[in-house]
Motif scaffolding. Structure first.
Motif, PDB file in Angstrom:
ATOM      1  N   LYS A  23       0.947  -1.230   0.177  1.00 36.22           N
ATOM      2  CA  LYS A  23      -0.105   0.061   0.024  1.00 36.22           C
ATOM      3  C   LYS A  23       0.833   1.181  -0.050  1.00 36.22           C
ATOM      4  N   PHE A  24       0.296   2.429  -0.563  1.00 35.94           N
ATOM      5  CA  PHE A  24       1.070   3.705  -0.615  1.00 35.94           C
ATOM      6  C   PHE A  24       0.393   4.516   0.548  1.00 35.94           C
ATOM      7  N   LEU A  25       1.282   5.003   1.540  1.00 37.33           N
ATOM      8  CA  LEU A  25       0.783   5.947   2.602  1.00 37.33           C
ATOM      9  C   LEU A  25       1.153   7.289   2.376  1.00 37.33           C
ATOM     10  N   SER A  26       0.211   8.070   1.944  1.00 34.29           N
ATOM     11  CA  SER A  26       0.657   9.520   1.758  1.00 34.29           C
ATOM     12  C   SER A  26       0.663  10.358   2.891  1.00 34.29           C
ATOM     13  N   PHE A  27       1.548  11.245   2.699  1.00 35.49           N
ATOM     14  CA  PHE A  27       1.654  12.131   3.998  1.00 35.49           C
ATOM     15  C   PHE A  27       1.334  13.736   3.632  1.00 35.49           C
ATOM     16  N   PRO A  28       0.343  14.295   4.124  1.00 31.36           N
ATOM     17  CA  PRO A  28      -0.137  15.744   3.541  1.00 31.36           C
ATOM     18  C   PRO A  28       0.972  16.768   3.694  1.00 31.36           C
ATOM     19  N   ALA A  29       1.819  16.510   4.567  1.00 31.90           N
ATOM     20  CA  ALA A  29       2.887  17.466   4.702  1.00 31.90           C
ATOM     21  C   ALA A  29       3.779  17.521   3.500  1.00 31.90           C
ATOM     22  N   MET A  30       3.836  16.201   2.782  1.00 29.98           N
ATOM     23  CA  MET A  30       4.909  15.978   1.614  1.00 29.98           C
ATOM     24  C   MET A  30       3.931  16.306   0.276  1.00 29.98           C
ATOM     25  N   ILE A  31       2.886  16.683   0.505  1.00 30.54           N
ATOM     26  CA  ILE A  31       2.147  17.126  -0.764  1.00 30.54           C
ATOM     27  C   ILE A  31       2.552  18.771  -1.155  1.00 30.54           C
ATOM     28  N   PRO A  32       2.853  19.260  -2.308  1.00 27.94           N
ATOM     29  CA  PRO A  32       3.328  20.435  -2.430  1.00 27.94           C
ATOM     30  C   PRO A  32       1.894  21.325  -2.381  1.00 27.94           C
ATOM     31  N   GLU A  33       2.062  22.737  -1.780  1.00 27.38           N
ATOM     32  CA  GLU A  33       0.915  23.376  -1.752  1.00 27.38           C
ATOM     33  C   GLU A  33       1.351  24.769  -2.293  1.00 27.38           C
ATOM     34  N   PHE A  34       0.356  25.098  -3.442  1.00 31.27           N
ATOM     35  CA  PHE A  34       0.728  26.275  -4.022  1.00 31.27           C
ATOM     36  C   PHE A  34      -0.095  27.278  -3.527  1.00 31.27           C
ATOM     37  N   VAL A  35       0.668  28.435  -3.186  1.00 24.29           N
ATOM     38  CA  VAL A  35      -0.214  29.657  -2.839  1.00 24.29           C
ATOM     39  C   VAL A  35      -0.146  30.877  -3.792  1.00 24.29           C
ATOM     40  N   VAL A  36      -1.210  31.062  -4.461  1.00 23.85           N
ATOM     41  CA  VAL A  36      -1.412  31.840  -5.427  1.00 23.85           C
ATOM     42  C   VAL A  36      -2.375  32.956  -5.115  1.00 23.85           C
ATOM     43  N   PRO A  37      -1.756  34.256  -5.363  1.00 25.01           N
ATOM     44  CA  PRO A  37      -2.703  35.385  -4.858  1.00 25.01           C
ATOM     45  C   PRO A  37      -3.827  35.538  -5.955  1.00 25.01           C
ATOM     46  N   ASP A  38      -4.717  36.395  -5.401  1.00 26.82           N
ATOM     47  CA  ASP A  38      -5.742  36.729  -6.565  1.00 26.82           C
ATOM     48  C   ASP A  38      -5.422  37.746  -7.414  1.00 26.82           C
ATOM     49  N   LEU A  39      -5.354  37.560  -8.787  1.00 20.36           N
ATOM     50  CA  LEU A  39      -4.896  38.500  -9.750  1.00 20.36           C
ATOM     51  C   LEU A  39      -5.836  39.051 -10.432  1.00 20.36           C
ATOM     52  N   THR A  40      -7.166  39.197 -10.033  1.00 23.41           N
ATOM     53  CA  THR A  40      -8.240  39.998 -10.660  1.00 23.41           C
ATOM     54  C   THR A  40      -8.120  41.337 -10.741  1.00 23.41           C
ATOM     55  N   GLY A  41      -8.345  41.981 -11.816  1.00 20.91           N
ATOM     56  CA  GLY A  41      -7.702  43.410 -11.895  1.00 20.91           C
ATOM     57  C   GLY A  41      -6.405  43.756 -12.083  1.00 20.91           C
ATOM     58  N   PHE A  42      -5.622  42.597 -12.162  1.00 26.42           N
ATOM     59  CA  PHE A  42      -4.172  42.956 -12.238  1.00 26.42           C
ATOM     60  C   PHE A  42      -3.924  43.089 -13.612  1.00 26.42           C
ATOM     61  N   LYS A  43      -3.224  44.119 -14.308  1.00 25.07           N
ATOM     62  CA  LYS A  43      -2.870  44.405 -15.461  1.00 25.07           C
ATOM     63  C   LYS A  43      -1.821  43.954 -16.072  1.00 25.07           C
ATOM     64  N   LEU A  44      -0.794  43.542 -15.326  1.00 25.73           N
ATOM     65  CA  LEU A  44       0.382  42.797 -15.916  1.00 25.73           C
ATOM     66  C   LEU A  44       0.086  41.397 -16.144  1.00 25.73           C
ATOM     67  N   LYS A  45       0.814  40.643 -17.299  1.00 23.00           N
ATOM     68  CA  LYS A  45       0.691  39.288 -17.457  1.00 23.00           C
ATOM     69  C   LYS A  45       1.959  38.586 -16.840  1.00 23.00           C
ATOM     70  N   PRO A  46       1.756  37.235 -16.457  1.00 19.32           N
ATOM     71  CA  PRO A  46       2.615  36.529 -15.808  1.00 19.32           C
ATOM     72  C   PRO A  46       3.645  36.082 -16.702  1.00 19.32           C
ATOM     73  N   TYR A  47       4.017  36.497 -17.696  1.00 21.57           N
ATOM     74  CA  TYR A  47       5.202  36.312 -18.630  1.00 21.57           C
ATOM     75  C   TYR A  47       5.786  37.545 -18.903  1.00 21.57           C
ATOM     76  N   VAL A  48       7.112  37.172 -18.967  1.00 23.99           N
ATOM     77  CA  VAL A  48       8.110  38.252 -19.474  1.00 23.99           C
ATOM     78  C   VAL A  48       8.774  37.576 -20.682  1.00 23.99           C
ATOM     79  N   SER A  49       8.792  38.331 -21.621  1.00 23.10           N
ATOM     80  CA  SER A  49       9.371  37.797 -23.093  1.00 23.10           C
ATOM     81  C   SER A  49      10.966  38.048 -22.901  1.00 23.10           C
ATOM     82  N   TYR A  50      11.663  37.193 -23.525  1.00 23.94           N
ATOM     83  CA  TYR A  50      13.083  37.382 -23.559  1.00 23.94           C
ATOM     84  C   TYR A  50      13.703  38.427 -24.130  1.00 23.94           C
ATOM     85  N   ARG A  51      12.610  38.939 -25.176  1.00 21.47           N
ATOM     86  CA  ARG A  51      12.944  40.031 -26.130  1.00 21.47           C
ATOM     87  C   ARG A  51      12.560  41.483 -25.289  1.00 21.47           C
TER      88      ARG A  51
END
Length: 135
Positions: free
Chosen positions: A47-75
């Protein structure tokens, strides 16, 4: 000519090196993923025993109304600010305080701790460094 050279190379180097490396070709513990570690342990019962502490948790802020995009071009053009040097850091953080105290007549060489100087920095390159300067 290309087919013959590929076949010759496969015979000389071995056919196993020519095939694609997948997760089926590794050992039992090899997981060809994208760098993620396991999120638990496999028990002796199978059996596989899963640990909640080992599961990554991504904290993402609320970006509603944010004008910038999450990508920066290499150019995109490089930044306009010059790189931070020891002289610019000193001129920005410590020099105004020293100049102010000098003009007021309260500057003393014996009280350099007030500007971030530490006696343990004797002989080091940066002698005056602000302790509370935001990096």
């Amino acid at each position: 000519m290309g087919v013959l050279s590929t076949l010759a190379r496969g015979l000389v180097r071995g056919a196993d090196r020519m095939s694609e490396f997948t997760s089926k070709r590794g050992s039992r513990t090899h997981n060809k993923g994208r760098g993620a570690g396991p999120t638990g342990l496999k028990l002796s019962s199978g059996k596989f025993l899963s640990f909640p502490a080992m599961i990554p948790e991504f904290v993402v802020p609320d970006l509603t109304g944010f004008k910038l995009k999450p990508y920066v071009s290499y150019r995109a053009p490089k930044g306009t600010e010059p790189p931070v040097t020891a002289e610019s850091l000193f001129a920005e953080a410590v020099a105004p305080k020293i100049q102010k105290d000098f003009e007021e007549g309260t500057f003393s060489k014996d009280q350099l701790e007030k500007y971030g100087f530490e006696p343990t920095q004797e002989g080091k390159l940066f002698k005056l460094y602000p302790k509370n300067f935001v990096r």
